[in-house]
Design an enzyme around this catalytic site. Sequence first.
Site, PDB file in Angstrom:
ATOM      1  CG  ASN A  20     -25.562 -52.953  35.987  1.00 18.87           C
ATOM      2  OD1 ASN A  20     -24.890 -53.947  35.719  1.00 18.87           O
ATOM      3  ND2 ASN A  20     -26.674 -53.017  36.686  1.00 18.87           N
TER       4      ASN A  20
ATOM      5  CB  THR B 290     -33.318 -56.598  27.791  1.00 17.84           C
ATOM      6  OG1 THR B 290     -33.085 -55.756  28.924  1.00 17.84           O
ATOM      7  CG2 THR B 290     -33.816 -57.954  28.247  1.00 17.84           C
TER       8      THR B 290
ATOM      9  CB  CYS C 269     -34.945 -53.548  48.526  1.00 19.35           C
ATOM     10  SG  CYS C 269     -35.729 -51.962  48.689  1.00 19.35           S
TER      11      CYS C 269
ATOM     12  CD  GLN D 152     -24.571 -48.920  32.909  1.00 19.56           C
ATOM     13  OE1 GLN D 152     -24.097 -47.773  32.908  1.00 19.56           O
ATOM     14  NE2 GLN D 152     -25.846 -49.151  33.148  1.00 19.56           N
TER      15      GLN D 152
ATOM     16  CB  SER E  49     -29.112 -49.967  26.091  1.00 17.11           C
ATOM     17  OG  SER E  49     -30.358 -49.398  26.366  1.00 17.11           O
ATOM     18  N   GLY E  50     -29.526 -47.450  23.815  1.00 21.28           N
ATOM     19  CA  GLY E  50     -29.541 -46.010  23.549  1.00 21.28           C
ATOM     20  C   GLY E  50     -29.735 -45.143  24.776  1.00 21.28           C
TER      21      GLY E  50
HETATM   22  N1  PLP Z   1     -27.116 -54.412  30.562  1.00 19.71           N
HETATM   23  C1  PLP Z   1     -26.689 -53.511  31.462  1.00 19.71           C
HETATM   24  C2  PLP Z   1     -25.291 -53.593  31.986  1.00 19.71           C
HETATM   25  C3  PLP Z   1     -27.555 -52.496  31.903  1.00 19.71           C
HETATM   26  O1  PLP Z   1     -27.128 -51.600  32.788  1.00 19.71           O
HETATM   27  C4  PLP Z   1     -28.869 -52.453  31.378  1.00 19.71           C
HETATM   28  C5  PLP Z   1     -29.834 -51.444  31.843  1.00 19.71           C
HETATM   29  O2  PLP Z   1     -29.852 -51.076  33.008  1.00 19.71           O
HETATM   30  C6  PLP Z   1     -29.254 -53.422  30.429  1.00 19.71           C
HETATM   31  C7  PLP Z   1     -28.344 -54.387  30.053  1.00 19.71           C
HETATM   32  C8  PLP Z   1     -30.627 -53.454  29.837  1.00 19.71           C
HETATM   33  O3  PLP Z   1     -30.784 -52.444  28.882  1.00 19.71           O
HETATM   34  P1  PLP Z   1     -32.267 -52.037  28.439  1.00 19.71           P
HETATM   35  O4  PLP Z   1     -32.839 -51.252  29.572  1.00 19.71           O
HETATM   36  O5  PLP Z   1     -32.091 -51.211  27.201  1.00 19.71           O
HETATM   37  O6  PLP Z   1     -32.995 -53.296  28.175  1.00 19.71           O
END
Ligand code: PLP
Length: 393
Positions: free
Chosen positions: A152, A74, A327, A180, A201-202
């Site tokens: 995702n 994020t 939801c 993803q 994202s790790g």
């Molecule tokens: N972007 C995508 C496509 C994701 O699937 C996610 C997490 O579900 C994120 C961003 C956010 O990552 P983080 O949980 O490390 O903030």
Amino acid sequence: MTKRQVYVDNNATTKVDERVVQEMLPYLSEYYGNPSSMHVFGGQVEKKLVEARERVAAMLNAEPTEIVFTSCGTESDNMAIHSALTSSPQKRHIITTKVEHPAVLNYCKHLSKRGYGVTFLSVDQDGMVDVDELYDSIREDTAIASIMYANNETGTILPLEKLSRIASEKGILFHTDAVQVAGKIPLDMQEIETIDMLSLSGHKFHAPKGIGILYIRRGTKFRPLLVGGHQERGRRPGTENTASIIAIGKAAELAQAALKDEATRVKALRDRLEQGLLSTIPDSRVNGHATQRTPNTLNISFKYVEGEAILLMLSEKGIAASSGSACTSGSLEPSHVLRALGVPFTFSHGSLRLSLSRFNTEDDIDYILEELPPIIRRLREISPFGRNKEEPQ
Ligand code: PLP
């Protein structure tokens, strides 16, 4: 006897690989120095951070100096868009898609309330973005296009090479949320030269939660989101999350080494699961692209049932999955992604996301194929909208 547990919610998060845990543990206890310190305590840790950065860079075929460690996907997504807008303050237009993760989607909505122009590109029934629509949306004042690499919820992989090339030709920045994608398909920043920034994202590839990456191509103008110290060459101040950085470095190395074999094995499992469910459960359909899809993801809808009810019954059997009709807000609205794909109402409510990882086995697939079809049968029997009953308008 302990209850059988099958975890197929890997797009939400993954198990930290034991080899990653072993690599990071000493940096939570024995080696606790601040990597910026001049003394030996700092130096020991700094050396490992250099190695971690090199490992991540190798996974992306990038330069170590192009890698910035952040706190999560994020943050990386927000940083990229924020940087584009603050580097060129006269440019107040952003292009993104209707199917982004909230990390991009809600940040763009937030910016739109603050006077920025945002174009949300639509997708077709497979979740694909139209390359021409991007071309037509670029304006004089467009600062950046932020378009995800793979979705995702459905796993659909977007035509990143073409999309980023258009952005480059029209002189705007291109960012992609590739959260993803890591460990699932190759990511090569030399091959796609037109991606300026990319987020990872790790916890989506067997590192812990709370560690992210922003790749920033050399030469890209960058303005940080946080203001503070000199860490990460001033691009992301704050004392480094050393153990997690070391962890994501190890996870990147493992992902890189196993990518081909793992993707092939996981895809075979996913395909067997998909075929098995489609052939035994009538009125079911797959959401997302048939072939341009991450190898681990299956988003499948069953007519006449509710996704949440399926999840609860699966959970009783020890199967952890996720509903495509999230939801989380308490409403039973289908997800924004399935709505953008135009999945019919009767299907979108009964959708399920099954996402695999390196830790899933043939036995897991057998178990789901044994347990899921009778669950759908039972739910349809009690559904007011069941087969041969009246359909909702
Ligand atoms: N972007 C995508 C496509 C994701 O699937 C996610 C997490 O579900 C994120 C961003 C956010 O990552 P983080 O949980 O490390 O903030």
